[in-house]
Design an enzyme around this catalytic site. Structure first.
Site, mmCIF file in Angstrom:
data_model
loop_
_atom_site.group_PDB
_atom_site.id
_atom_site.type_symbol
_atom_site.label_atom_id
_atom_site.label_comp_id
_atom_site.label_asym_id
_atom_site.label_seq_id
_atom_site.Cartn_x
_atom_site.Cartn_y
_atom_site.Cartn_z
ATOM 1 N N CYS A 116 -19.377 74.746 -70.291
ATOM 2 C CA CYS A 116 -18.037 74.392 -69.936
ATOM 3 C C CYS A 116 -17.811 72.861 -70.331
ATOM 4 C CB CYS A 116 -17.606 74.484 -68.258
ATOM 5 S SG CYS A 116 -16.520 73.650 -67.929
HETATM 6 N N1 LIG Z 1 -13.806 78.793 -65.251
HETATM 7 C C1 LIG Z 1 -13.503 77.965 -66.088
HETATM 8 O O1 LIG Z 1 -13.598 76.473 -65.539
HETATM 9 C C2 LIG Z 1 -12.735 77.780 -67.595
HETATM 10 C C3 LIG Z 1 -12.730 79.224 -68.121
HETATM 11 N N2 LIG Z 1 -12.114 79.206 -69.132
HETATM 12 C C4 LIG Z 1 -12.079 80.653 -69.832
HETATM 13 O O2 LIG Z 1 -11.894 80.248 -71.286
HETATM 14 C C5 LIG Z 1 -11.073 81.436 -71.685
HETATM 15 C C6 LIG Z 1 -9.624 81.144 -72.113
HETATM 16 O O3 LIG Z 1 -8.832 80.617 -70.823
HETATM 17 P P1 LIG Z 1 -7.314 80.152 -70.888
HETATM 18 O O4 LIG Z 1 -7.078 79.195 -72.157
HETATM 19 O O5 LIG Z 1 -6.806 80.124 -69.802
HETATM 20 O O6 LIG Z 1 -6.782 81.651 -71.747
HETATM 21 P P2 LIG Z 1 -5.554 81.994 -72.763
HETATM 22 O O7 LIG Z 1 -6.189 81.138 -73.876
HETATM 23 O O8 LIG Z 1 -5.457 83.470 -72.933
HETATM 24 O O9 LIG Z 1 -4.418 81.347 -72.003
HETATM 25 C C7 LIG Z 1 -3.737 81.695 -71.168
HETATM 26 C C8 LIG Z 1 -2.364 81.264 -70.876
HETATM 27 O O10 LIG Z 1 -2.352 80.329 -70.206
HETATM 28 C C9 LIG Z 1 -1.853 78.845 -70.739
HETATM 29 N N3 LIG Z 1 -2.756 77.851 -70.281
HETATM 30 C C10 LIG Z 1 -4.212 77.826 -70.480
HETATM 31 N N4 LIG Z 1 -4.577 76.658 -69.964
HETATM 32 C C11 LIG Z 1 -3.533 76.143 -69.327
HETATM 33 C C12 LIG Z 1 -3.484 75.113 -68.169
HETATM 34 N N5 LIG Z 1 -4.481 74.365 -67.936
HETATM 35 N N6 LIG Z 1 -2.104 74.851 -68.046
HETATM 36 C C13 LIG Z 1 -1.094 75.722 -68.191
HETATM 37 N N7 LIG Z 1 -1.051 76.647 -69.000
HETATM 38 C C14 LIG Z 1 -2.254 76.903 -69.508
HETATM 39 C C15 LIG Z 1 -1.968 79.314 -72.033
HETATM 40 O O11 LIG Z 1 -1.152 78.481 -73.041
HETATM 41 P P3 LIG Z 1 -1.568 77.332 -73.919
HETATM 42 O O12 LIG Z 1 -2.836 77.549 -74.465
HETATM 43 O O13 LIG Z 1 -0.275 77.115 -74.855
HETATM 44 O O14 LIG Z 1 -1.488 76.133 -72.893
HETATM 45 C C16 LIG Z 1 -1.779 80.758 -72.216
HETATM 46 O O15 LIG Z 1 -0.072 81.072 -72.218
HETATM 47 C C17 LIG Z 1 -10.919 82.395 -70.261
HETATM 48 O O16 LIG Z 1 -11.938 83.351 -70.260
HETATM 49 C C18 LIG Z 1 -11.351 81.459 -69.312
HETATM 50 O O17 LIG Z 1 -12.125 82.201 -68.157
HETATM 51 C C19 LIG Z 1 -11.577 77.978 -69.909
HETATM 52 C C20 LIG Z 1 -11.787 76.840 -69.279
HETATM 53 C C21 LIG Z 1 -12.284 76.658 -68.023
HETATM 54 N N1 LIG Z 2 -14.745 75.334 -68.796
HETATM 55 C C1 LIG Z 2 -15.161 76.454 -69.367
HETATM 56 N N2 LIG Z 2 -15.837 77.406 -68.497
HETATM 57 C C2 LIG Z 2 -15.912 78.662 -69.364
HETATM 58 C C3 LIG Z 2 -15.812 78.840 -70.360
HETATM 59 N N3 LIG Z 2 -16.364 79.977 -70.758
HETATM 60 C C4 LIG Z 2 -16.729 80.539 -69.629
HETATM 61 N N4 LIG Z 2 -16.450 79.440 -68.620
HETATM 62 C C5 LIG Z 2 -16.832 79.943 -67.421
HETATM 63 O O1 LIG Z 2 -18.326 79.492 -67.102
HETATM 64 C C6 LIG Z 2 -18.953 80.707 -66.409
HETATM 65 C C7 LIG Z 2 -20.149 80.848 -66.783
HETATM 66 O O2 LIG Z 2 -21.184 79.740 -66.209
HETATM 67 P P1 LIG Z 2 -22.682 79.630 -66.027
HETATM 68 O O3 LIG Z 2 -22.802 78.210 -65.698
HETATM 69 O O4 LIG Z 2 -23.007 80.741 -65.061
HETATM 70 O O5 LIG Z 2 -23.023 79.844 -67.416
HETATM 71 C C8 LIG Z 2 -18.020 81.710 -66.612
HETATM 72 O O6 LIG Z 2 -17.922 82.964 -65.888
HETATM 73 C C9 LIG Z 2 -16.673 81.262 -66.651
HETATM 74 O O7 LIG Z 2 -15.846 81.078 -65.524
HETATM 75 C C10 LIG Z 2 -15.273 77.742 -71.297
HETATM 76 O O8 LIG Z 2 -15.166 77.751 -72.450
HETATM 77 N N5 LIG Z 2 -15.014 76.725 -70.700
#
Ligand SMILES: NC(=O)C1=CN([C@@H]2O[C@H](COP(=O)(O)OP(=O)(O)OC[C@H]3O[C@@H](n4cnc5c(N)ncnc54)[C@H](OP(=O)(O)O)[C@@H]3O)[C@@H](O)[C@H]2O)C=CC1
Ligand SMILES: Nc1nc2c(ncn2[C@@H]2O[C@H](COP(=O)(O)O)[C@@H](O)[C@H]2O)c(=O)[nH]1
Length: 327
Positions: A175
């Site tokens: 991340c």
């Molecule tokens: N657990 C974590 O810390 C994180 C996990 N991830 C992982 O990355 C993958 C992609 O995630 P995600 O980008 O949400 O999925 P998507 O790319 O499918 O986006 C989902 C929707 O939410 C919108 N969106 C995404 N981020 C935001 C935000 N911060 N504020 C408002 N709207 C938002 C996107 O629009 P638009 O792209 O136009 O904004 C899109 O319409 C997932 O698997 C997720 O679990 C990603 C970052 C953090």
């Molecule tokens: N900010 C982001 N978080 C992400 C992304 N892809 C996955 N994830 C999150 O990380 C955990 C796994 O964490 P780990 O410490 O066990 O390796 C996963 O379940 C998601 O919630 C990303 O691209 N950006």
């Protein structure tokens, strides 16, 4: 927020042992209508799980969550799991097509046992509306919604109908959200978990930042029912993704779901790619996790996971990056 800490800052305090062997300690956990061998689930990421791993995990009594990055394969996946008599657990996003997909599942009478709404910023109307849509069309499906990092978010998603919430924004190994946006629970994931767990009335899945098997026990102590793990499950023989050799050693790729490798473009990138040392077979890691957790239960002075929830603890130091290098 007072008392901010992370996994590496905490040690659990042993209580008097009540078993003669660690093998007497029971690590099983119930989520929804099913019980599982361990309170641990591999992350729903493309370099962590695929169809073959999902089948193996389900057959052997472990929970799994299939990723959502090959959406066209999900219907066949559900058919395949059902034809084998296995439970079904898939992921969805929140874009328009996903609403149609949920309706299609309902029309084809393909009710998954579990659906995880997998979004970076889960405290949003987009997720609330998707929870309600799933509950309307697939009322028997257990909905896991996330990811979130505050008690308000847990309450809102539970109120919308989520059966469990997933806590963790930015603590993951691949991340870069915390660096690119300045937000998240990176560096204080365990304290955020405790904060959220106090508000929760349904199970919490702690997601991200687990670096050692002891962190699983710590997550349970601070309120998790389950723990989602990426990096510790990356790099196995069965893990999807490229294998490379460097100086005679094997490595496997592990990339973030919001990395350019997953997205195919450099837009809103919040994840990176790394190579992890080849770790051997997944089952060996699962066995070791089970043994370590059995041992943790014995140190907690009990015979099952419940014992861990009540142990005392001390804060031993403070740290920001949870042992990770920034890049
Ligand atoms: N657990 C974590 O810390 C994180 C996990 N991830 C992982 O990355 C993958 C992609 O995630 P995600 O980008 O949400 O999925 P998507 O790319 O499918 O986006 C989902 C929707 O939410 C919108 N969106 C995404 N981020 C935001 C935000 N911060 N504020 C408002 N709207 C938002 C996107 O629009 P638009 O792209 O136009 O904004 C899109 O319409 C997932 O698997 C997720 O679990 C990603 C970052 C953090
Ligand atoms: N900010 C982001 N978080 C992400 C992304 N892809 C996955 N994830 C999150 O990380 C955990 C796994 O964490 P780990 O410490 O066990 O390796 C996963 O379940 C998601 O919630 C990303 O691209 N950006």
């Amino acid at each position: 927020m007072e008392n901010v800490f992370d996994y590496e800052d905490i040690q659990l305090i042993p209580a008097k042992c009540v078993v003669n062997s660690r093998s007497e300690c029971d690590t099983t956990v119930t989520l929804g209508k099913h019980s599982f061998k361990l309170p641990v689930v591999p992350a729903n990421m493309q370099t962590i799980i695929d169809e073959t791993i999902a089948i193996t995990l389900a057959e052997k009594g472990y929970f799994y969550v299939m990723h959502r990055f090959e959406p066209e394969k999900r219907i066949d996946f559900i058919h395949d799991m059902k034809s084998r008599g296995l439970f079904t657990s898939i992921s969805v996003g929140v874009k328009k097509d996903e609403y149609e997909f949920v309706k299609q599942l309902s029309q084809e009478n393909l009710m998954p046992d579990y659906i995880t709404i997998d979004i970076a910023h889960g405290h949003s109307n987009a997720v609330i509306e998707m929870i309600q849509h799933i509950k309307q069309h697939l009322p028997q499906t257990f909905v896991i919604a996330g990811n979130v990092g505050t008690p308000e978010a847990v309450r809102e998603l539970e109120h919308a109908g989520a059966d469990a919430t997933k806590v963790g924004i930015g603590p993951g190994k691949v991340c870069i959200t915390k660096i690119k946006t300045g937000f998240g629970t990176g560096g204080w994931q365990l304290a955020a978990l405790r904060w959220c767990a106090k508000a929760a009335t349904k199970p919490i899945i702690a997601d991200g930042g687990i670096r050692t098997h002891g962190d699983v026990a710590k997550s349970i102590r601070f309120g998790a029912t389950f723990v989602m793990i990426g990096s510790l499950f990356a790099g196995h023989e069965e893990s999807p993704g490229e294998t490379t050799e460097k100086n005679g050693k094997l490595y496997k790729e592990y990339f973030g779901s919001a990395s350019e490798y997953q997205k195919g473009e450099k837009k809103n990138v919040e994840g990176k790619k790394m190579f992890v040392e080849h770790k051997g077979y997944l089952q060996d890691t699962l066995n070791e996790m089970e043994q370590d957790l059995q041992s943790a239960i014995s140190y907690a002075g009990g015979t099952d996971l419940e014992a861990i929830r009540h142990v005392d603890y001390v804060v031993v130091k403070n740290s920001i990056f949870n042992g990770d290098k920034i890049y």
